[in-house]
Design a protein around this motif. Structure first.
Motif, PDB file in Angstrom:
ATOM      1  N   GLU A 163       0.773  -1.125   0.171  1.00  0.00           N
ATOM      2  CA  GLU A 163      -0.014   0.106   0.114  1.00  0.00           C
ATOM      3  C   GLU A 163       0.777   1.119  -0.100  1.00  0.00           C
ATOM      4  O   GLU A 163       0.428   2.337  -0.885  1.00  0.00           O
ATOM      5  CB  GLU A 163      -0.852  -0.075   1.278  1.00  0.00           C
ATOM      6  N   TYR A 164       1.894   1.288   0.873  1.00  0.00           N
ATOM      7  CA  TYR A 164       2.679   2.457   0.819  1.00  0.00           C
ATOM      8  C   TYR A 164       3.445   2.584  -0.604  1.00  0.00           C
ATOM      9  O   TYR A 164       3.229   3.867  -1.109  1.00  0.00           O
ATOM     10  CB  TYR A 164       3.948   2.108   1.844  1.00  0.00           C
ATOM     11  N   PHE A 165       3.914   1.835  -1.214  1.00  0.00           N
ATOM     12  CA  PHE A 165       4.475   1.990  -2.615  1.00  0.00           C
ATOM     13  C   PHE A 165       3.465   2.324  -3.563  1.00  0.00           C
ATOM     14  O   PHE A 165       3.799   3.163  -4.473  1.00  0.00           O
ATOM     15  CB  PHE A 165       5.404   0.671  -2.960  1.00  0.00           C
ATOM     16  N   ARG A 166       2.197   1.721  -3.464  1.00  0.00           N
ATOM     17  CA  ARG A 166       1.370   2.175  -4.332  1.00  0.00           C
ATOM     18  C   ARG A 166       0.702   3.760  -4.257  1.00  0.00           C
ATOM     19  O   ARG A 166       0.452   4.355  -5.086  1.00  0.00           O
ATOM     20  CB  ARG A 166       0.038   1.310  -3.967  1.00  0.00           C
ATOM     21  N   GLN A 167       0.863   4.212  -2.943  1.00  0.00           N
ATOM     22  CA  GLN A 167       0.508   5.541  -2.646  1.00  0.00           C
ATOM     23  C   GLN A 167       1.463   6.435  -3.343  1.00  0.00           C
ATOM     24  O   GLN A 167       1.327   7.541  -3.922  1.00  0.00           O
ATOM     25  CB  GLN A 167       0.417   5.707  -1.049  1.00  0.00           C
ATOM     26  N   ILE A 168       2.775   6.030  -3.094  1.00  0.00           N
ATOM     27  CA  ILE A 168       3.935   6.982  -3.846  1.00  0.00           C
ATOM     28  C   ILE A 168       3.744   6.874  -5.141  1.00  0.00           C
ATOM     29  O   ILE A 168       4.027   8.075  -5.917  1.00  0.00           O
ATOM     30  CB  ILE A 168       5.385   6.380  -3.474  1.00  0.00           C
ATOM     31  N   LEU A 169       3.465   5.977  -5.843  1.00  0.00           N
ATOM     32  CA  LEU A 169       3.133   5.748  -7.340  1.00  0.00           C
ATOM     33  C   LEU A 169       2.017   6.765  -7.736  1.00  0.00           C
ATOM     34  O   LEU A 169       2.139   7.313  -8.897  1.00  0.00           O
ATOM     35  CB  LEU A 169       3.137   4.481  -7.839  1.00  0.00           C
ATOM     36  N   ILE A 170       0.906   6.600  -7.017  1.00  0.00           N
ATOM     37  CA  ILE A 170      -0.213   7.421  -7.302  1.00  0.00           C
ATOM     38  C   ILE A 170      -0.462   8.872  -6.924  1.00  0.00           C
ATOM     39  O   ILE A 170      -0.593   9.808  -7.670  1.00  0.00           O
ATOM     40  CB  ILE A 170      -1.532   6.735  -6.760  1.00  0.00           C
ATOM     41  N   GLU A 171       0.132   9.043  -5.871  1.00  0.00           N
ATOM     42  CA  GLU A 171       0.126  10.263  -5.048  1.00  0.00           C
ATOM     43  C   GLU A 171       1.434  11.198  -5.150  1.00  0.00           C
ATOM     44  O   GLU A 171       1.520  12.415  -5.145  1.00  0.00           O
ATOM     45  CB  GLU A 171      -0.400  10.343  -3.597  1.00  0.00           C
ATOM     46  N   GLY A 172       2.496  10.270  -5.249  1.00  0.00           N
ATOM     47  CA  GLY A 172       3.989  11.073  -5.106  1.00  0.00           C
ATOM     48  C   GLY A 172       4.542  11.476  -3.673  1.00  0.00           C
ATOM     49  O   GLY A 172       5.812  11.645  -3.949  1.00  0.00           O
ATOM     50  N   GLU A 173       3.761  11.368  -2.840  1.00  0.00           N
ATOM     51  CA  GLU A 173       4.081  11.808  -1.237  1.00  0.00           C
ATOM     52  C   GLU A 173       3.871  10.719  -0.510  1.00  0.00           C
ATOM     53  O   GLU A 173       2.615  10.101  -0.637  1.00  0.00           O
ATOM     54  CB  GLU A 173       3.892  13.216  -1.286  1.00  0.00           C
ATOM     55  N   LEU A 174       4.552  10.567   0.593  1.00  0.00           N
ATOM     56  CA  LEU A 174       4.127   9.788   1.559  1.00  0.00           C
ATOM     57  C   LEU A 174       4.606  10.320   2.957  1.00  0.00           C
ATOM     58  O   LEU A 174       5.980  10.739   2.991  1.00  0.00           O
ATOM     59  CB  LEU A 174       4.714   8.217   1.655  1.00  0.00           C
ATOM     60  N   TYR A 175       3.817  10.591   3.939  1.00  0.00           N
ATOM     61  CA  TYR A 175       4.246  11.142   5.071  1.00  0.00           C
ATOM     62  C   TYR A 175       3.887  10.336   6.427  1.00  0.00           C
ATOM     63  O   TYR A 175       2.956   9.994   6.595  1.00  0.00           O
ATOM     64  CB  TYR A 175       3.507  12.472   5.429  1.00  0.00           C
ATOM     65  N   PHE A 176       4.907  10.215   7.432  1.00  0.00           N
ATOM     66  CA  PHE A 176       4.670   9.202   8.540  1.00  0.00           C
ATOM     67  C   PHE A 176       5.175  10.260   9.779  1.00  0.00           C
ATOM     68  O   PHE A 176       6.040  11.006   9.846  1.00  0.00           O
ATOM     69  CB  PHE A 176       5.587   8.399   8.618  1.00  0.00           C
ATOM     70  N   GLU A 177       4.120  10.621  10.745  1.00  0.00           N
ATOM     71  CA  GLU A 177       4.371  11.378  11.797  1.00  0.00           C
ATOM     72  C   GLU A 177       5.390  10.410  12.858  1.00  0.00           C
ATOM     73  O   GLU A 177       4.560   9.155  13.285  1.00  0.00           O
ATOM     74  CB  GLU A 177       3.239  11.771  12.402  1.00  0.00           C
ATOM     75  N   HIS A 178       6.040  10.822  13.311  1.00  0.00           N
ATOM     76  CA  HIS A 178       7.002  10.093  14.622  1.00  0.00           C
ATOM     77  C   HIS A 178       6.322  10.264  15.748  1.00  0.00           C
ATOM     78  O   HIS A 178       5.744  11.552  16.111  1.00  0.00           O
ATOM     79  CB  HIS A 178       8.340  10.506  14.542  1.00  0.00           C
ATOM     80  N   ILE A 179       5.875   9.212  16.650  1.00  0.00           N
ATOM     81  CA  ILE A 179       5.066   9.257  17.777  1.00  0.00           C
ATOM     82  C   ILE A 179       6.205   9.117  19.031  1.00  0.00           C
ATOM     83  O   ILE A 179       6.823   8.226  18.733  1.00  0.00           O
ATOM     84  CB  ILE A 179       4.125   8.460  17.899  1.00  0.00           C
ATOM     85  N   ILE A 180       6.145  10.178  19.926  1.00  0.00           N
ATOM     86  CA  ILE A 180       7.129  10.014  21.178  1.00  0.00           C
ATOM     87  C   ILE A 180       6.079  10.299  22.214  1.00  0.00           C
ATOM     88  O   ILE A 180       4.910  11.033  22.058  1.00  0.00           O
ATOM     89  CB  ILE A 180       8.313  10.850  20.977  1.00  0.00           C
ATOM     90  N   HIS A 181       6.515   9.903  23.524  1.00  0.00           N
ATOM     91  CA  HIS A 181       6.089  10.542  24.753  1.00  0.00           C
ATOM     92  C   HIS A 181       6.831  11.677  25.300  1.00  0.00           C
ATOM     93  O   HIS A 181       8.109  11.527  25.302  1.00  0.00           O
ATOM     94  CB  HIS A 181       5.947   9.281  25.588  1.00  0.00           C
ATOM     95  N   LYS A 182       6.065  12.677  25.415  1.00  0.00           N
ATOM     96  CA  LYS A 182       6.834  13.869  25.830  1.00  0.00           C
ATOM     97  C   LYS A 182       7.751  13.671  27.213  1.00  0.00           C
ATOM     98  O   LYS A 182       8.773  14.417  27.317  1.00  0.00           O
ATOM     99  CB  LYS A 182       5.688  14.933  26.006  1.00  0.00           C
ATOM    100  N   GLY A 183       7.030  12.924  28.101  1.00  0.00           N
ATOM    101  CA  GLY A 183       7.928  12.614  29.174  1.00  0.00           C
ATOM    102  C   GLY A 183       9.096  11.717  29.234  1.00  0.00           C
ATOM    103  O   GLY A 183       9.802  11.589  30.204  1.00  0.00           O
ATOM    104  N   TYR A 184       9.097  10.867  28.055  1.00  0.00           N
ATOM    105  CA  TYR A 184       9.854   9.637  28.058  1.00  0.00           C
ATOM    106  C   TYR A 184      10.520   9.606  26.596  1.00  0.00           C
ATOM    107  O   TYR A 184      10.364   8.893  25.892  1.00  0.00           O
ATOM    108  CB  TYR A 184       8.990   8.475  28.306  1.00  0.00           C
ATOM    109  N   THR A 185      11.244  10.770  26.221  1.00  0.00           N
ATOM    110  CA  THR A 185      11.993  10.861  24.916  1.00  0.00           C
ATOM    111  C   THR A 185      12.917  10.026  24.897  1.00  0.00           C
ATOM    112  O   THR A 185      13.266   9.815  23.542  1.00  0.00           O
ATOM    113  CB  THR A 185      12.320  12.501  24.812  1.00  0.00           C
ATOM    114  N   ASP A 186      13.612   9.755  26.020  1.00  0.00           N
ATOM    115  CA  ASP A 186      14.866   8.651  25.853  1.00  0.00           C
ATOM    116  C   ASP A 186      14.365   7.375  25.008  1.00  0.00           C
ATOM    117  O   ASP A 186      15.098   6.488  24.922  1.00  0.00           O
ATOM    118  CB  ASP A 186      15.513   8.631  27.003  1.00  0.00           C
ATOM    119  N   ASP A 187      13.283   7.132  25.243  1.00  0.00           N
ATOM    120  CA  ASP A 187      12.402   5.717  24.776  1.00  0.00           C
ATOM    121  C   ASP A 187      12.700   5.717  23.112  1.00  0.00           C
ATOM    122  O   ASP A 187      12.339   5.010  22.424  1.00  0.00           O
ATOM    123  CB  ASP A 187      11.316   5.449  25.163  1.00  0.00           C
ATOM    124  N   GLY A 188      13.045   7.088  22.524  1.00  0.00           N
ATOM    125  CA  GLY A 188      13.030   7.029  20.820  1.00  0.00           C
ATOM    126  C   GLY A 188      11.494   7.236  20.519  1.00  0.00           C
ATOM    127  O   GLY A 188      10.688   7.463  21.332  1.00  0.00           O
TER     128      GLY A 188
END
Length: 580
Positions: A163-188
């Protein structure tokens, strides 16, 4: 402490960005505090190497790099700020591409491309992490690999990679938001959420649109009274490291926004759809058979003959019906009459009236024009025509090989684009956990590699092996060229490979000798040999067995390990090759 955090003065890029957003008053505290409270966390992590290089470049080091991306534009409005697009235009463009992708031929081609992008290796991995030019010990490398496996699992490439590669082919862009915990940024990074590509745009920090400074997300706010209606948009600035951005690598003509790959097939798609419609219409119109009436009019004058013909037409091609508007019976055209049979009176001594059949439209079965545009569409999408058109025939395997190689290289370029976006996010993850700096890593030390298409390996490796074998056989047969040198020079074997090959040759020779003995003396040839041999020296008195043959060596023992390195005191094959 929270008030001090919220009241801090905006700096640099974010200040210029917020001041250019398309609403009159901007609450900076709301932008940082409510809309994107994690902006500062990502602003202080990730890689800034591209920006550092640009600041020290003679070409890029200009005033516009210090004033923020919003002040690059001529009129300074939002549309110029985001370069890309007015919201309606981008949404409309995305809809057009999605409609194109639903076209049967394009859909099949996209499926073929996406299937080749996701390949598992023997370990079940789709993408692998490779270290380059690092002096990390085994434990540190394993730690980084463990973090990489955890990071890649967030994207679930096995189930969603297609699905990801198909979206790049059709829409040209793919965006993922990185989810972190504000109080535990050391967990990455704790996860990745895909964002709608038509609601987010990159913000560039230079005229050439090569340096991404951040992103603008248009978050829709729905009317509480009418849930289907969007009341307004919240414009949320996001740091570069907060998003994993993957694009097609294709610009529009003004280099202001990215285009999907299927844009290359837009013209062929329209031509094919029009030609298909034209062929269907032509067949419907020309398919029915026509009747030719040769009416005998005898010696009638031309006016009477024409009147007689009109009378026949009205009689046989019309039917009587009642029309309430005309209050009586009327003659109405009967379209079914063209399929009826007709009987005419024939005068004595004359040829009479004859009816002949006129064939329907000729060449209705010919689809050469249609197939031309089908092949043109497939070529625009870089898919080998033999994959999607089973009827196509090639004169030899070389033609298929060239098509497959071109297709495989295109797949590899797409995989590299995807791997580049994943790599940036992984570096952000390592920086949040503190491993990137603790291990003294650089971006060039980490390389992400997707498994290349299987067909590419099969065809390419087969061709390379065939060429190498042909060259080796022709050169090794020359008495002036040593076989060992030919193995090393033209087959690319190492010293270890050559020694291992010799050990295998010895074992094969032993096995062949033993098979000959079994064929001559049966399965108990060793027992018979021991009985006929003397305790001190064999029958021949010189340590040989029956018939003077030498006692065979003990068969067994593995050959040299192909993957092992030569011993430190072992001389290379070039200097002192071992005796055979």
């Amino acid at each position: 402490m929270a008030d001090q955090q919220n009241n801090k003065a905006p700096s640099g890029f974010l200040k210029n960005l917020v001041n250019k957003l398309p609403y009159q008053s901007v609450d900076f505290n709301k932008v940082l505090g409510d809309l994107n409270p994690k902006y500062d966390t990502f602003e202080n992590t990730g890689m800034r190497r591209v920006e550092a290089l640009a600041k020290n470049s003679v070409f890029y080091n200009n005033d516009f790099n210090n004033t923020g991306s919003g002040q690059i534009a001529i009129d300074g409005n939002y549309n110029s700020l985001v370069y890309a697009n007015v919201e309606e235009n981008k949404g409309g463009r995305m809809r057009d591409y999605r409609i194109m992708a639903s076209f049967s031929e394009i859909s099949d081609a996209l499926d073929e491309i996406c299937d080749e992008c996701i390949n598992k290796d023997e370990a079940g991995n789709i993408v692998n992490l490779v270290f380059r030019n690092t002096d990390l010990d085994g434990d540190k490398e394993q730690t980084v690999k463990d973090e990489f496996e955890k990071y890649v699992d967030y994207f679930d490439l096995e189930k969603k990679g297609f699905e990801y590669f198909r979206q790049i082919l059709i829409e040209g862009e793919l965006y993922f938001e990185h989810i972190i915990h504000k109080g535990y940024t050391d967990d990455g990074i704790l996860g990745a959420v895909i964002l709608p590509s038509d609601l987010i745009d990159p913000i560039y920090d230079n005229i050439q649109n090569m340096i991404i400074k951040g992103y603008i997300l248009r978050k829709p706010i729905f009317d509480p009274n009418k849930p289907e209606k969007i009341e307004k948009f919240d414009f949320i600035p996001m740091d570069e490291n907060q998003i994993s951005y993957i694009n097609s690598g294709i610009w529009n003509q003004d280099k202001t926004f990215r285009l999907p790959f299927i844009e290359n097939a837009r013209r062929a798609y329209r031509q094919l759809s029009l030609v298909e419609d034209a062929i269907v219409i032509y067949r419907l119109v020309r398919a029915p058979e026509r009747l030719v009436f040769n009416v005998d009019v005898g010696n009638m004058a031309p006016p009477k003959a024409e009147a007689y013909l009109r009378k026949l037409i009205q009689e046989y091609w019309s039917k009587k019906t009642f029309d309430s508007n005309q209050s009586g019976q009327v003659q109405k055209f009967n379209p079914q009459s063209m399929l009826d049979s007709f009987w005419f009176a024939k005068r004595q001594g004359s040829e009479g009236t004859s009816v002949t059949q006129l064939a329907g439209g000729a060449n209705l079965g010919e689809l050469a024009d249609l197939m031309y545009f089908v092949n043109k569409l497939y070529k625009a999408l870089k898919v080998p025509t033999n994959r999607l058109n089973p009827d196509s025939q090639f004169s030899d395997g070389e033609s298929i090989l060239r098509e497959e190689l071109k297709f495989a290289k295109f797949i590899i370029r797409m995989q590299q684009q995807f791997a580049s976006g994943l790599k940036n996010g992984f570096i952000t993850h390592l920086k949040l956990k503190g491993l990137f700096d603790a291990y003294d890593l650089k971006a060039s030390n980490l390389h992400l590699s997707f498994n290349v298409p299987t067909n590419f390996y099969e065809l390419r490796e087969s061709q390379k092996l065939e060429l190498k074998a042909t060259n080796f056989n022709s050169l090794a047969s020359n008495e002036f060229i040593a076989a060992t040198y030919a193995q090393k020079r033209y087959l690319g074997w190492s010293d270890v490979d050559i020694k291992a090959n010799r050990e295998f040759l010895r074992k094969d020779a032993e096995l062949q000798w033993e098979m000959q003995q079994i064929g001559g003396g049966g399965p108990n040839w060793r027992d018979d040999l021991e009985k006929t041999a003397s305790p001190d020296a064999g029958v021949g008195g010189d340590g040989t067995g029956a018939g003077g043959s030498e006692t065979p060596p003990e068969f067994g023992g593995g050959p040299a390990d192909v993957g092992a390195e030569p011993a430190p005191d072992a001389a290379p094959v070039d200097e002192a090759p071992p005796e055979v």
